[in-house]
Design a protein around this motif. Sequence first.
Motif, PDB file in Angstrom:
ATOM      1  N   TYR A 199       0.858  -1.109   0.022  1.00  0.00           N
ATOM      2  CA  TYR A 199       0.037  -0.117   0.064  1.00  0.00           C
ATOM      3  C   TYR A 199       0.809   1.295  -0.094  1.00  0.00           C
ATOM      4  CZ  TYR A 199      -3.719  -3.215   1.191  1.00  0.00           C
ATOM      5  OH  TYR A 199      -4.401  -4.280   1.235  1.00  0.00           O
ATOM      6  N   ILE A 200       0.580   2.318  -0.738  1.00  0.00           N
ATOM      7  CA  ILE A 200       1.416   3.475  -1.211  1.00  0.00           C
ATOM      8  C   ILE A 200       0.622   4.601  -0.854  1.00  0.00           C
ATOM      9  CG2 ILE A 200       3.033   4.569  -2.614  1.00  0.00           C
ATOM     10  CD1 ILE A 200       2.932   1.911  -4.118  1.00  0.00           C
ATOM     11  N   GLY A 201       1.057   5.449   0.070  1.00  0.00           N
ATOM     12  CA  GLY A 201       0.051   6.688   0.397  1.00  0.00           C
ATOM     13  C   GLY A 201       0.138   7.695  -0.728  1.00  0.00           C
ATOM     14  N   ALA A 202      -1.061   8.359  -1.154  1.00  0.00           N
ATOM     15  CA  ALA A 202      -1.025   9.385  -2.114  1.00  0.00           C
ATOM     16  C   ALA A 202      -1.371  10.611  -1.681  1.00  0.00           C
ATOM     17  CB  ALA A 202      -1.867   8.619  -3.175  1.00  0.00           C
ATOM     18  N   ALA A 203      -2.528  10.857  -0.884  1.00  0.00           N
ATOM     19  CA  ALA A 203      -3.036  12.062  -0.212  1.00  0.00           C
ATOM     20  C   ALA A 203      -3.692  11.660   1.228  1.00  0.00           C
ATOM     21  CB  ALA A 203      -4.116  12.448  -1.214  1.00  0.00           C
ATOM     22  N   GLY A 204      -4.037  12.665   1.903  1.00  0.00           N
ATOM     23  CA  GLY A 204      -4.585  12.264   3.442  1.00  0.00           C
ATOM     24  C   GLY A 204      -4.066  11.480   4.023  1.00  0.00           C
ATOM     25  N   SER A 205      -4.550  10.926   5.081  1.00  0.00           N
ATOM     26  CA  SER A 205      -3.681  10.096   5.986  1.00  0.00           C
ATOM     27  C   SER A 205      -4.733   8.926   6.517  1.00  0.00           C
ATOM     28  CB  SER A 205      -3.272  10.817   7.019  1.00  0.00           C
ATOM     29  OG  SER A 205      -4.282  11.364   8.035  1.00  0.00           O
ATOM     30  N   GLY A 206      -4.615   7.721   7.002  1.00  0.00           N
ATOM     31  CA  GLY A 206      -5.498   6.836   7.500  1.00  0.00           C
ATOM     32  C   GLY A 206      -4.686   5.778   8.531  1.00  0.00           C
ATOM     33  N   THR A 207      -5.341   5.165   9.078  1.00  0.00           N
ATOM     34  CA  THR A 207      -4.999   4.041   9.958  1.00  0.00           C
ATOM     35  C   THR A 207      -4.999   2.661   9.087  1.00  0.00           C
ATOM     36  OG1 THR A 207      -5.364   5.442  11.798  1.00  0.00           O
ATOM     37  CG2 THR A 207      -4.828   3.155  12.112  1.00  0.00           C
ATOM     38  N   PHE A 208      -3.994   2.124   9.324  1.00  0.00           N
ATOM     39  CA  PHE A 208      -4.114   0.593   8.965  1.00  0.00           C
ATOM     40  C   PHE A 208      -3.919  -0.469  10.217  1.00  0.00           C
ATOM     41  CE2 PHE A 208      -3.667   2.444   4.810  1.00  0.00           C
ATOM     42  CZ  PHE A 208      -3.477   1.391   3.686  1.00  0.00           C
ATOM     43  N   ILE A 209      -5.031  -1.226  10.345  1.00  0.00           N
ATOM     44  CA  ILE A 209      -5.055  -2.199  11.270  1.00  0.00           C
ATOM     45  C   ILE A 209      -4.652  -3.491  10.852  1.00  0.00           C
ATOM     46  CG2 ILE A 209      -6.640  -3.047  12.969  1.00  0.00           C
ATOM     47  CD1 ILE A 209      -8.524  -0.472  12.142  1.00  0.00           C
ATOM     48  N   ILE A 210      -3.538  -3.923  11.271  1.00  0.00           N
ATOM     49  CA  ILE A 210      -2.924  -5.174  10.740  1.00  0.00           C
ATOM     50  C   ILE A 210      -2.834  -6.320  12.077  1.00  0.00           C
ATOM     51  CG2 ILE A 210      -0.741  -5.872   9.902  1.00  0.00           C
ATOM     52  CD1 ILE A 210      -1.778  -3.856   8.517  1.00  0.00           C
ATOM     53  N   GLY A 211      -3.067  -7.716  11.240  1.00  0.00           N
ATOM     54  CA  GLY A 211      -3.117  -8.839  12.151  1.00  0.00           C
ATOM     55  C   GLY A 211      -4.259  -8.967  13.195  1.00  0.00           C
ATOM     56  N   ASN A 212      -4.092 -10.126  13.943  1.00  0.00           N
ATOM     57  CA  ASN A 212      -5.093 -10.527  14.807  1.00  0.00           C
ATOM     58  C   ASN A 212      -5.045  -9.610  16.044  1.00  0.00           C
ATOM     59  OD1 ASN A 212      -6.274 -12.703  13.593  1.00  0.00           O
ATOM     60  ND2 ASN A 212      -4.425 -14.140  14.025  1.00  0.00           N
ATOM     61  N   ASP A 213      -3.688  -9.013  16.253  1.00  0.00           N
ATOM     62  CA  ASP A 213      -3.726  -8.177  17.503  1.00  0.00           C
ATOM     63  C   ASP A 213      -4.064  -6.529  17.107  1.00  0.00           C
ATOM     64  OD1 ASP A 213      -1.626  -7.512  15.779  1.00  0.00           O
ATOM     65  OD2 ASP A 213       0.161  -7.653  17.204  1.00  0.00           O
ATOM     66  N   LYS A 214      -4.362  -6.376  15.829  1.00  0.00           N
ATOM     67  CA  LYS A 214      -4.888  -5.179  15.393  1.00  0.00           C
ATOM     68  C   LYS A 214      -3.772  -4.101  15.815  1.00  0.00           C
ATOM     69  CE  LYS A 214      -9.717  -6.261  15.616  1.00  0.00           C
ATOM     70  NZ  LYS A 214     -11.089  -5.928  16.128  1.00  0.00           N
ATOM     71  N   LYS A 215      -2.522  -4.364  15.308  1.00  0.00           N
ATOM     72  CA  LYS A 215      -1.509  -3.485  15.189  1.00  0.00           C
ATOM     73  C   LYS A 215      -1.928  -2.088  14.484  1.00  0.00           C
ATOM     74  CE  LYS A 215       3.335  -2.444  13.832  1.00  0.00           C
ATOM     75  NZ  LYS A 215       4.712  -3.330  13.610  1.00  0.00           N
ATOM     76  N   LYS A 216      -1.911  -1.046  14.754  1.00  0.00           N
ATOM     77  CA  LYS A 216      -2.241   0.088  13.841  1.00  0.00           C
ATOM     78  C   LYS A 216      -1.004   0.892  13.598  1.00  0.00           C
ATOM     79  CE  LYS A 216      -6.821   0.991  16.337  1.00  0.00           C
ATOM     80  NZ  LYS A 216      -7.630   1.993  17.030  1.00  0.00           N
ATOM     81  N   LEU A 217      -1.174   1.268  12.088  1.00  0.00           N
ATOM     82  CA  LEU A 217      -0.094   2.045  11.534  1.00  0.00           C
ATOM     83  C   LEU A 217      -0.655   3.261  10.588  1.00  0.00           C
ATOM     84  CD1 LEU A 217       1.794  -1.048   9.930  1.00  0.00           C
ATOM     85  CD2 LEU A 217       2.443   0.053  12.057  1.00  0.00           C
ATOM     86  N   THR A 218       0.022   4.403  10.750  1.00  0.00           N
ATOM     87  CA  THR A 218      -0.553   5.517  10.038  1.00  0.00           C
ATOM     88  C   THR A 218       0.252   5.632   8.626  1.00  0.00           C
ATOM     89  OG1 THR A 218      -0.791   6.634  11.900  1.00  0.00           O
ATOM     90  CG2 THR A 218      -0.777   8.121   9.836  1.00  0.00           C
ATOM     91  N   LEU A 219      -0.494   5.571   7.773  1.00  0.00           N
ATOM     92  CA  LEU A 219      -0.337   5.958   6.143  1.00  0.00           C
ATOM     93  C   LEU A 219      -0.214   7.417   5.685  1.00  0.00           C
ATOM     94  CD1 LEU A 219       1.317   3.947   4.112  1.00  0.00           C
ATOM     95  CD2 LEU A 219      -1.032   3.987   2.980  1.00  0.00           C
ATOM     96  N   THR A 220       0.659   8.083   5.377  1.00  0.00           N
ATOM     97  CA  THR A 220       0.502   9.306   4.644  1.00  0.00           C
ATOM     98  C   THR A 220       1.120   9.309   3.287  1.00  0.00           C
ATOM     99  OG1 THR A 220       2.803   9.760   5.797  1.00  0.00           O
ATOM    100  CG2 THR A 220       0.874  10.228   7.220  1.00  0.00           C
ATOM    101  N   PRO A 221       1.092  10.473   2.662  1.00  0.00           N
ATOM    102  CA  PRO A 221       1.666  10.606   1.358  1.00  0.00           C
ATOM    103  C   PRO A 221       3.101  10.171   1.039  1.00  0.00           C
ATOM    104  CG  PRO A 221       0.361  12.559   1.572  1.00  0.00           C
ATOM    105  CD  PRO A 221       0.302  11.699   2.938  1.00  0.00           C
ATOM    106  N   ASP A 222       3.497   9.428  -0.028  1.00  0.00           N
ATOM    107  CA  ASP A 222       4.908   8.944   0.029  1.00  0.00           C
ATOM    108  C   ASP A 222       5.411   7.924   0.968  1.00  0.00           C
ATOM    109  OD1 ASP A 222       4.731   9.997  -2.642  1.00  0.00           O
ATOM    110  OD2 ASP A 222       5.496  11.855  -1.915  1.00  0.00           O
TER     111      ASP A 222
END
Length: 217
Positions: free
Chosen positions: A53-76
Amino acid sequence: MENVFTIENLRPIRDGMTVSRDSKLGTSNMATFFSMGKDTSISQESYDRMTMYIGAAGSGTFIIGNDKKKLTLTPDTAVIIPASTLCGMETSDGMVYTEVIFKKENSAIMNEIVKTNEVFALKNLISYEEGSIANMDIVSNPTMKYVLMSFDEGTGLTPHCAPGNAIVFALEGKAVIGYEGKDYTISEGECFRFEKNGLHSVTADGKFKMALLLVLE
């Protein structure tokens, strides 16, 4: 699709909606442009193959795995998710990104400089080399690759043909792309599309960094 474009303009954010658009780069390797409206989400799901996944605009949270790890994706910035790993998304402000799904039948090779399930800033992964052009494969298989390139001031690629459909993502600075007899200026945040066997060149206007998504089908 115009040769020079931004993913945000191609797939603009719509209030309350998640919208996707196929890039039509390939059929077995899929690259799709997504936009998510404010306060929308996509439930966790998994693919049977590696996904980037490659960020292009804005921002959002990706929720990964059974433990629901949270990562923030921003442009580039980007994140690579292994096969069979749950992944969901949510955004409060709206987000635009590219989803790249690698062909199942081919094992993907990942550069050791990046790790799965970790966000990385693309332009920070590759340095400028004095008087030179540098490139670095980030992830690839026999039919697709995602490559970073840096061009020192005064450098460029002479005209050559693309072996597959491709999109250039300008990460820093600007350059002039010659394509099929015409010159196009591309700047940070913009993209350029090549068709297979398209004759093209790249000439840096100052220092320039880019990513290349190439599909060899």
